[in-house]
Write a protein that holds these residues in place. Structure first.
Motif, PDB file in Angstrom:
ATOM      1  N   LYS A   1       0.845  -1.200   0.000  1.00  0.00           N
ATOM      2  CA  LYS A   1       0.000   0.000   0.000  1.00  0.00           C
ATOM      3  C   LYS A   1       0.877   1.245   0.000  1.00  0.00           C
ATOM      4  N   THR A   2       0.437   2.287  -0.656  1.00  0.00           N
ATOM      5  CA  THR A   2       1.142   3.567  -0.618  1.00  0.00           C
ATOM      6  C   THR A   2       0.105   4.652  -0.339  1.00  0.00           C
ATOM      7  N   GLU A   3       0.595   5.867  -0.124  1.00  0.00           N
ATOM      8  CA  GLU A   3      -0.318   6.972   0.144  1.00  0.00           C
ATOM      9  C   GLU A   3      -1.282   7.159  -1.023  1.00  0.00           C
ATOM     10  N   ILE A   4      -0.732   7.103  -2.241  1.00  0.00           N
ATOM     11  CA  ILE A   4      -1.552   7.303  -3.433  1.00  0.00           C
ATOM     12  C   ILE A   4      -2.380   6.056  -3.765  1.00  0.00           C
ATOM     13  N   HIS A   5      -1.865   4.903  -3.377  1.00  0.00           N
ATOM     14  CA  HIS A   5      -2.572   3.642  -3.672  1.00  0.00           C
ATOM     15  C   HIS A   5      -2.953   2.943  -2.369  1.00  0.00           C
ATOM     16  N   PRO A   6      -3.976   3.480  -1.680  1.00  0.00           N
ATOM     17  CA  PRO A   6      -4.341   2.888  -0.374  1.00  0.00           C
ATOM     18  C   PRO A   6      -4.812   1.440  -0.475  1.00  0.00           C
ATOM     19  N   SER A   7      -5.267   1.016  -1.672  1.00  0.00           N
ATOM     20  CA  SER A   7      -5.679  -0.384  -1.761  1.00  0.00           C
ATOM     21  C   SER A   7      -4.568  -1.270  -2.341  1.00  0.00           C
ATOM     22  N   GLY A   8      -3.385  -0.701  -2.452  1.00  0.00           N
ATOM     23  CA  GLY A   8      -2.236  -1.516  -2.858  1.00  0.00           C
ATOM     24  C   GLY A   8      -1.795  -1.277  -4.288  1.00  0.00           C
ATOM     25  N   ALA A   9      -0.494  -1.459  -4.505  1.00  0.00           N
ATOM     26  CA  ALA A   9       0.064  -1.335  -5.852  1.00  0.00           C
ATOM     27  C   ALA A   9       1.003  -2.506  -6.085  1.00  0.00           C
ATOM     28  N   ILE A  10       1.102  -2.912  -7.352  1.00  0.00           N
ATOM     29  CA  ILE A  10       1.998  -4.003  -7.734  1.00  0.00           C
ATOM     30  C   ILE A  10       3.359  -3.390  -8.055  1.00  0.00           C
ATOM     31  N   PHE A  11       4.371  -3.777  -7.302  1.00  0.00           N
ATOM     32  CA  PHE A  11       5.724  -3.266  -7.533  1.00  0.00           C
ATOM     33  C   PHE A  11       6.517  -4.259  -8.373  1.00  0.00           C
ATOM     34  N   ALA A  12       7.033  -3.827  -9.504  1.00  0.00           N
ATOM     35  CA  ALA A  12       7.922  -4.633 -10.359  1.00  0.00           C
ATOM     36  C   ALA A  12       8.237  -3.821 -11.603  1.00  0.00           C
ATOM     37  N   ARG A  13       9.400  -4.069 -12.201  1.00  0.00           N
ATOM     38  CA  ARG A  13       9.697  -3.431 -13.486  1.00  0.00           C
ATOM     39  C   ARG A  13       8.668  -3.918 -14.520  1.00  0.00           C
ATOM     40  N   GLY A  14       8.049  -2.965 -15.212  1.00  0.00           N
ATOM     41  CA  GLY A  14       7.060  -3.313 -16.232  1.00  0.00           C
ATOM     42  C   GLY A  14       5.633  -3.363 -15.709  1.00  0.00           C
ATOM     43  N   SER A  15       5.442  -3.163 -14.403  1.00  0.00           N
ATOM     44  CA  SER A  15       4.078  -3.289 -13.862  1.00  0.00           C
ATOM     45  C   SER A  15       3.142  -2.253 -14.490  1.00  0.00           C
ATOM     46  N   ALA A  16       3.641  -1.020 -14.657  1.00  0.00           N
ATOM     47  CA  ALA A  16       2.810   0.016 -15.283  1.00  0.00           C
ATOM     48  C   ALA A  16       3.170   0.205 -16.754  1.00  0.00           C
ATOM     49  N   ASP A  17       4.430  -0.063 -17.093  1.00  0.00           N
ATOM     50  CA  ASP A  17       4.951   0.210 -18.448  1.00  0.00           C
ATOM     51  C   ASP A  17       5.612  -1.057 -18.993  1.00  0.00           C
ATOM     52  N   ASP A  18       4.912  -1.939 -19.682  1.00  0.00           N
ATOM     53  CA  ASP A  18       3.521  -1.787 -20.043  1.00  0.00           C
ATOM     54  C   ASP A  18       2.770  -3.093 -19.756  1.00  0.00           C
ATOM     55  N   LYS A  19       3.465  -4.043 -19.070  1.00  0.00           N
ATOM     56  CA  LYS A  19       2.843  -5.365 -18.910  1.00  0.00           C
ATOM     57  C   LYS A  19       1.499  -5.289 -18.190  1.00  0.00           C
ATOM     58  N   GLY A  20       1.477  -4.550 -17.071  1.00  0.00           N
ATOM     59  CA  GLY A  20       0.233  -4.449 -16.305  1.00  0.00           C
ATOM     60  C   GLY A  20      -0.876  -3.809 -17.115  1.00  0.00           C
ATOM     61  N   GLN A  21      -0.500  -2.974 -18.065  1.00  0.00           N
ATOM     62  CA  GLN A  21      -1.517  -2.266 -18.847  1.00  0.00           C
ATOM     63  C   GLN A  21      -2.010  -3.078 -20.048  1.00  0.00           C
ATOM     64  N   PHE A  22      -1.098  -3.719 -20.792  1.00  0.00           N
ATOM     65  CA  PHE A  22      -1.651  -4.489 -21.918  1.00  0.00           C
ATOM     66  C   PHE A  22      -2.354  -5.740 -21.411  1.00  0.00           C
ATOM     67  N   PHE A  23      -1.926  -6.214 -20.230  1.00  0.00           N
ATOM     68  CA  PHE A  23      -2.553  -7.410 -19.673  1.00  0.00           C
ATOM     69  C   PHE A  23      -4.033  -7.159 -19.340  1.00  0.00           C
ATOM     70  N   MET A  24      -4.377  -5.900 -19.034  1.00  0.00           N
ATOM     71  CA  MET A  24      -5.783  -5.555 -18.782  1.00  0.00           C
ATOM     72  C   MET A  24      -6.633  -5.907 -20.005  1.00  0.00           C
ATOM     73  N   HIS A  25      -6.048  -5.678 -21.193  1.00  0.00           N
ATOM     74  CA  HIS A  25      -6.791  -5.972 -22.425  1.00  0.00           C
ATOM     75  C   HIS A  25      -6.972  -7.474 -22.610  1.00  0.00           C
ATOM     76  N   LEU A  26      -5.926  -8.240 -22.281  1.00  0.00           N
ATOM     77  CA  LEU A  26      -6.043  -9.690 -22.433  1.00  0.00           C
ATOM     78  C   LEU A  26      -7.122 -10.222 -21.500  1.00  0.00           C
ATOM     79  N   LYS A  27      -7.165  -9.685 -20.287  1.00  0.00           N
ATOM     80  CA  LYS A  27      -8.144 -10.174 -19.315  1.00  0.00           C
ATOM     81  C   LYS A  27      -9.552  -9.681 -19.641  1.00  0.00           C
ATOM     82  N   ALA A  28      -9.671  -8.469 -20.141  1.00  0.00           N
ATOM     83  CA  ALA A  28     -10.987  -7.966 -20.551  1.00  0.00           C
ATOM     84  C   ALA A  28     -11.486  -8.784 -21.739  1.00  0.00           C
ATOM     85  N   PHE A  29     -10.559  -9.143 -22.618  1.00  0.00           N
ATOM     86  CA  PHE A  29     -10.913  -9.966 -23.783  1.00  0.00           C
ATOM     87  C   PHE A  29     -11.393 -11.339 -23.307  1.00  0.00           C
ATOM     88  N   GLU A  30     -10.656 -11.918 -22.375  1.00  0.00           N
ATOM     89  CA  GLU A  30     -11.065 -13.211 -21.800  1.00  0.00           C
ATOM     90  C   GLU A  30     -12.488 -13.093 -21.243  1.00  0.00           C
TER      91      GLU A  30
END
Ligand code: BES
Ligand code: MN
Ligand code: MN
Length: 485
Positions: A135-164
């Motif tokens: 959890k962080t101040e900006i992300h009170p419900s938690g954030a995923i920490f890792a290289r690529g989490s926001a740029d861009d794996k975590g973001q394109f993965f949203m599309h794969l899961k929405a597609f599923e």
């Protein structure tokens, strides 16, 4: 006659209402599916984040390839057809599609599975490829920490899961294609060729990209434009060999000093870039548009605090928001030369170097700016040194008008997902393929990213909010429905 007409209209209304409620029910089923499986989505993303797919470092070649395999597997499992790992001169492009009906519109989803190098490693709280949630101040419900989490794996993965989710609940309203590349972070050198050679395969009505950020979780935005890029490396050569700084010092040009003076002269005290003709093709944004974009209020105190600064600076006459979006910039990214090892060495180096990036806005082009930079840099060099300018990759700026079908579909989707008004927002970063897509495929890109500027992309401790990840997955089916009509 009149009566029949109005009755027909009434019937039509009833029909469209029942169609609408049917569509709404279906959407609810899809959103429920997402809610029921969201824990698993995160677990699956973790597996993707564990692969160090660093495109810039050839030591990680096998990891990048392994990552492409995993992405392809996810596409297949989600229900895509014709999944293919397409070879290029560099890293492969992962393709997949679901064609329901040739007469329906086709949305092309683009993303990148490569990541930036994680260095400096010792500034990470935990290793960059061992994802964890905090959890962080900006992300009170938690954030995923890792290289690529926001740029861009975590973001394109949203599309794969929405597609599923759309596939599993039979709610995909139009055709979809995916291209996920592995060279974005090194300039997408082979993607242009790939797109050119595969126009048929990639034919689509619009492109959707989640690889940018929103203004804040309280004020969601759709990115309506990106800056272009011109990137150069410069070399200044003084004496032909390194010299003893006692024997020669004071009597010869020191290339580090010369280079520093030259760089210092590139921007004046008003934040104005001094390269001849640099602003010639800059689009002056109208007062109306500036007022509209400044509805997103700059918060200088918050801004300063978030990056540990006492004061900010930039081009006079513009807000921080404008300086980082509608205005072109120049930054020295790195400077080196001479002795930088342990202890002291008394030396006047023969050469000094720097890397310089320039962010471009419509209607500047990377070719034009690289040429203007080179001419200018050669002009301001004193006669007693030699200078060399080597261009690196570049890219065109991109703007998606806010009255386009694509933009409106994304805005409405995010408004439903966030339950708030969504404003347009021009991003300062670059995704050069957007302009190429428009040129080659004749389709517009909508930048529906969900990161935050505080996600530390390209930096240590990169992270992506769980809230953002889930809002993104929810927004995608809504976008598809809005776009397909
Ligand atoms: N996803 C970023 C670009 C981005 C991030 C745009 C946030 C807007 C908001 C992308 O992966 C990136 O890092 N692009 C590079 C350019 C590329 C040619 C190396 C960049 O902007 O420096
Ligand atoms: Mn990116
Ligand atoms: Mn990036």
């Amino acid at each position: 006659m009149l009566w029949i007409k109005s009755e027909n209209r009434y019937k039509q209304n009833l029909f469209s209402q029942s169609l609408k409620s049917k569509k709404n029910k279906l959407m609810q089923t899809t959103l429920n599916y997402i809610d029921e499986h969201k824990q698993r989505f995160v677990e699956e993303l973790f597996e993707l984040l564990k692969i160090p797919s660093i495109s810039a470092d050839s030591a990680y070649k096998n990891e990048v390839l392994k990552c492409a395999d995993l992405v392809a597997e996810h596409l297949k499992n989600a229900g895509a057809d014709n999944v293919e790992i397409c070879q290029t001169k560099g890293y492969p492009v992962v393709f997949g599609e679901k064609i329901l009906d040739k007469n329906l519109p086709t949305v092309l989803v683009y993303g990148h599975y490569d990541v930036q190098p994680p260095d400096p490693l010792d500034e990470w709280k935990k290793p960059p490829f061992e994802p964890y949630i905090e959890k962080t101040e900006i992300h009170p419900s938690g954030a995923i920490f890792a290289r690529g989490s926001a740029d861009d794996k975590g973001q394109f993965f949203m599309h794969l899961k929405a597609f599923e989710a759309m596939m599993k609940t039979n709610s995909l309203p139009c055709n979809v294609k995916f291209i996920l590349e592995g060279e974005e972070e090194v300039g997408s050198a082979n993607l242009g060729t790939f797109v050119n050679e595969n126009r048929e395969k990639l034919a689509c009505d619009c492109i959707v990209i989640s690889d940018t950020h929103i203004y804040s979780n309280e004020q969601p935005t759709v990115t309506s434009g990106l800056r272009g890029l011109s990137y150069v490396e410069v070399e200044v050569e003084g004496p032909s060999i390194d010299l003893h700084s006692g024997l020669y010092g004071g009597a010869v040009p020191n290339p580090i000093h010369v280079l520093s003076r030259m760089i210092a002269k590139l921007i004046d005290e008003n934040g104005h870039i001094m390269i001849d003709g640099f602003y010639d093709n800059v689009q002056e944004v109208s007062a109306e548009e500036r007022a509209e974009m400044n509805r997103l209020k700059d918060d200088p105190e918050k801004f300063k605090k978030s990056i540990g600064l006492k004061g900010i600076e930039g081009e006079k006459g513009y807000t921080t928001l404008e300086r980082t979006s509608i205005r072109p910039t120049l930054d020295c990214n790195g400077i080196w030369g001479g002795y930088i090892g342990e202890g002291a060495k008394t030396v006047i180096p023969s050469k000094a170097f720097a890397k310089i990036s320039m962010r471009l806005v419509p209607y500047q082009t990377p070719e034009e700016i690289t040429e203007k930079f080179t001419k200018h840099f050669e002009k301001i060099a004193p006669d007693n040194v030699k200078v060399k300018v080597t261009p690196h990759h570049g890219g065109m700026p991109y703007v998606l008008p806010t009255d386009t079908k694509e933009f409106i579909a994304a805005k409405k989707a995010m408004e439903s997902a966030f339950g708030k008004e969504v404003l347009p927002f021009r991003g300062g970063g670059s995704i050069p393929i957007t302009a190429m897509f428009e040129k080659i495929l004749g389709a517009k890109s909508v930048l529906m990213g969900f990161g935050l500027d505080s996600d530390a992309i390209h930096s240590p401790n990169e992270h992506y909010g769980l809230f953002n990840f889930y809002k993104g997955i929810e927004s995608v089916p809504l976008f598809f429905r809005n776009y397909a009509g």
